[in-house]
Every structure is written in C-alpha cells, then in structure tokens.
Design an enzyme around this catalytic site. Structure first.
Site, short mmCIF file in Angstrom:
data_model
loop_
_atom_site.label_atom_id
_atom_site.label_comp_id
_atom_site.label_asym_id
_atom_site.label_seq_id
_atom_site.Cartn_x
_atom_site.Cartn_y
_atom_site.Cartn_z
N LYS A 83 0.81 -1.20 0.00
CA LYS A 83 0.00 0.00 0.00
C LYS A 83 0.85 1.26 0.00
O LYS A 83 0.39 2.35 -0.30
CB LYS A 83 -0.84 0.04 1.30
CG LYS A 83 -1.71 -1.13 1.55
CD LYS A 83 -2.40 -0.97 2.93
CE LYS A 83 -3.00 -2.25 3.40
NZ LYS A 83 -3.47 -2.14 4.80
N ASP B 244 7.51 3.27 -2.87
CA ASP B 244 7.62 4.25 -1.79
C ASP B 244 9.05 4.31 -1.25
O ASP B 244 9.63 5.38 -1.12
CB ASP B 244 6.62 3.94 -0.65
CG ASP B 244 6.72 2.51 -0.11
OD1 ASP B 244 7.39 1.66 -0.73
OD2 ASP B 244 6.11 2.24 0.94
N ASP C 224 14.35 -0.50 0.97
CA ASP C 224 15.03 -0.71 2.24
C ASP C 224 16.02 -1.86 2.01
O ASP C 224 17.07 -1.64 1.44
CB ASP C 224 13.93 -1.01 3.28
CG ASP C 224 14.43 -1.10 4.69
OD1 ASP C 224 15.32 -0.34 5.05
OD2 ASP C 224 13.92 -1.94 5.46
N PHE D 220 13.59 4.98 10.69
CA PHE D 220 12.26 4.50 10.31
C PHE D 220 11.39 5.72 10.02
O PHE D 220 11.18 6.57 10.88
CB PHE D 220 11.64 3.62 11.39
CG PHE D 220 10.48 2.84 10.83
CD1 PHE D 220 10.71 1.63 10.19
CD2 PHE D 220 9.19 3.33 10.91
CE1 PHE D 220 9.65 0.92 9.62
CE2 PHE D 220 8.13 2.63 10.35
CZ PHE D 220 8.35 1.43 9.70
P1 IMP Z 1 12.31 -3.93 1.57
O1 IMP Z 1 11.76 -5.21 0.93
O2 IMP Z 1 13.07 -4.23 2.82
O3 IMP Z 1 13.11 -3.08 0.62
O4 IMP Z 1 11.09 -3.02 2.05
C1 IMP Z 1 9.78 -3.42 1.85
C2 IMP Z 1 8.78 -2.50 2.49
O5 IMP Z 1 9.09 -2.25 3.85
C3 IMP Z 1 8.65 -1.12 1.87
O6 IMP Z 1 7.94 -1.11 0.65
C4 IMP Z 1 7.90 -0.42 2.99
O7 IMP Z 1 6.52 -0.71 2.91
C5 IMP Z 1 8.51 -1.05 4.24
N1 IMP Z 1 9.50 -0.15 4.86
C6 IMP Z 1 10.84 -0.21 4.77
N2 IMP Z 1 11.41 0.80 5.46
C7 IMP Z 1 10.39 1.53 5.97
C8 IMP Z 1 10.33 2.72 6.78
O8 IMP Z 1 11.33 3.36 7.16
N3 IMP Z 1 9.08 3.15 7.10
C9 IMP Z 1 7.94 2.52 6.71
N4 IMP Z 1 7.95 1.41 5.96
C10 IMP Z 1 9.17 0.92 5.60
#
Ligand code: IMP
Ligand code: MG
Length: 185
Positions: free
Chosen positions: A50, A107, A110, A159
């Site tokens: 989302k 968005d 990470d 975060f």
């Molecule tokens: P990744 O697969 O670790 O790159 O991140 C997947 C998801 O984790 C992102 O699309 C976000 O929805 C969530 N996410 C990662 N870091 C943050 C943060 O700092 N705040 C809020 N959501 C996060």
C-alpha cells in the site's frame, strides 16, 4: 488496531524529514522527466500497495503524457536474512505488460528483497522496458543487489512515516515524510 488519541499520534512523529514543498518539487521534476522520456510510448505506472499509493497519485498527476495505472500487492517469504526468498503476488495487474513500457513506482527501497523478487516476476512477462522509480532509498540497509533507476531522496537508516508509509498501518495520511518516534509515552 486500538484507537490512539490525537496527542499520542502526534507524539509518534519525532520530526519532519522531507517537507510537503520538497516532495512536491521533486515529484514535479520526476514527472517532467517521465514526459520527456516516454512521450509516444505506451506507458504503465505500476505501484505496489500500500505504501506507494499517495506517491503514485501525485506522480501520475505530474505526468502529462498518456499513461495507464496498475496496482499489485505481494507477500514475500524469507527463511533467513541471507535467503533469496519467494514472493506470492496477492493482487495482480490486469494489463498484459508485454505491450507496455513499465515503471515500478515504489515508496521506499530498504533491504530491496521484495522489490527485487517482484521486478524479476515482471521481467519474465517481457515488458517493452522496465524501470524502478523510488521516492525514498535507504542504501545502508540493502541486502540484495538492487538499484533504482531513479531515486528522489536518499535517506539515512531511520524509520520513516507519512506520505503513504506506515508504522503499524498508522501515519500513512501525514502529508510529509517524518521520522518515527518509538518513545511516545
Ligand atoms: P524492503 O523489501 O526491505 O526493501 O522493504 C519493503 C517495504 O518495507 C517497503 O515497501 C515499505 O513498505 C517497508 N518499509 C521499509 N522501510 C520503511 C520505513 O522506514 N518506514 C515505513 N515502511 C518501511
Ligand atoms: Mg509497509
């Protein structure tokens, strides 16, 4: 989710990291770049729900060439921090992407794990081209080799909340990007 008071909600925001004005001007610029690069091409902006819903809404309005919008939702599973993982697409696109130039509108990147699996699935469907455009990038946290083609803001390992991003489903409705404060008592 238990309803929290407005006061407690406010205390969860430590400070603003990226203001509404900064978001707006970066998104206008990104929209103009899309206009210049994709004019005359069938363009599909794909967002993974989302977190990117507000970014996609604003970015798509900064684009003035014809384009279509698509949504996906994905659930990823990883056995350990080193595992490549698997991803299940829980909501899929309705478009046949072999007919489109696709931009994944994210968005935040990470660790990069979910997005790299989703991008791989999309590449297997042979889009005319595929690019990744992210609002935020936290390169310090990356565990897979994934680079966005376009990143609007590189941020430190904090975060963040707001502008679509949540903590426990809250704060998506903040109009700016803030740093989350876990010590809200
Ligand atoms: P990744 O697969 O670790 O790159 O991140 C997947 C998801 O984790 C992102 O699309 C976000 O929805 C969530 N996410 C990662 N870091 C943050 C943060 O700092 N705040 C809020 N959501 C996060
Ligand atoms: Mg999230």
């Amino acid at each position: 989710m238990n309803l929290v008071s407005k006061e407690k909600y406010q205390k969860g925001i430590l400070r603003t990291l990226i203001s509404e004005e900064e978001l707006k001007s970066a998104i206008q610029k990104a929209g103009a770049e899309i206009d210049a690069e994709y004019e005359g091409k069938p363009l599909l902006l794909v967002s993974i729900l989302k977190g990117a819903f507000i970014f996609l809404a604003d970015l798509s309005r900064a684009v003035s060439i014809p384009c279509e919008i698509g949504f996906m939702q994905a659930q990823s599973y990883f056995e350990g921090t080193e595992s490549a993982g698997t991803v299940e697409i829980t909501l899929d696109l309705t478009q046949d992407i072999s007919k489109y130039h696709v931009i994944i509108v994210e968005d935040i990147i990470d660790t990069g794990r979910t997005l790299s699996l989703v991008a791989q699935k999309l590449r297997e469907r042979n889009p005319l081209s595929l690019k990744i455009l992210t609002l935020l990038d936290k390169p310090e946290r990356r565990v897979v080799d994934l680079k966005a083609d376009v990143s609007l803001f590189t941020i430190p390992d904090e975060f963040v909340i707001g502008y679509g991003l949540d903590f426990a489903e809250y704060y998506r409705n903040l109009p700016y990007i803030g740093i989350f404060n876990p010590e809200k008592e």
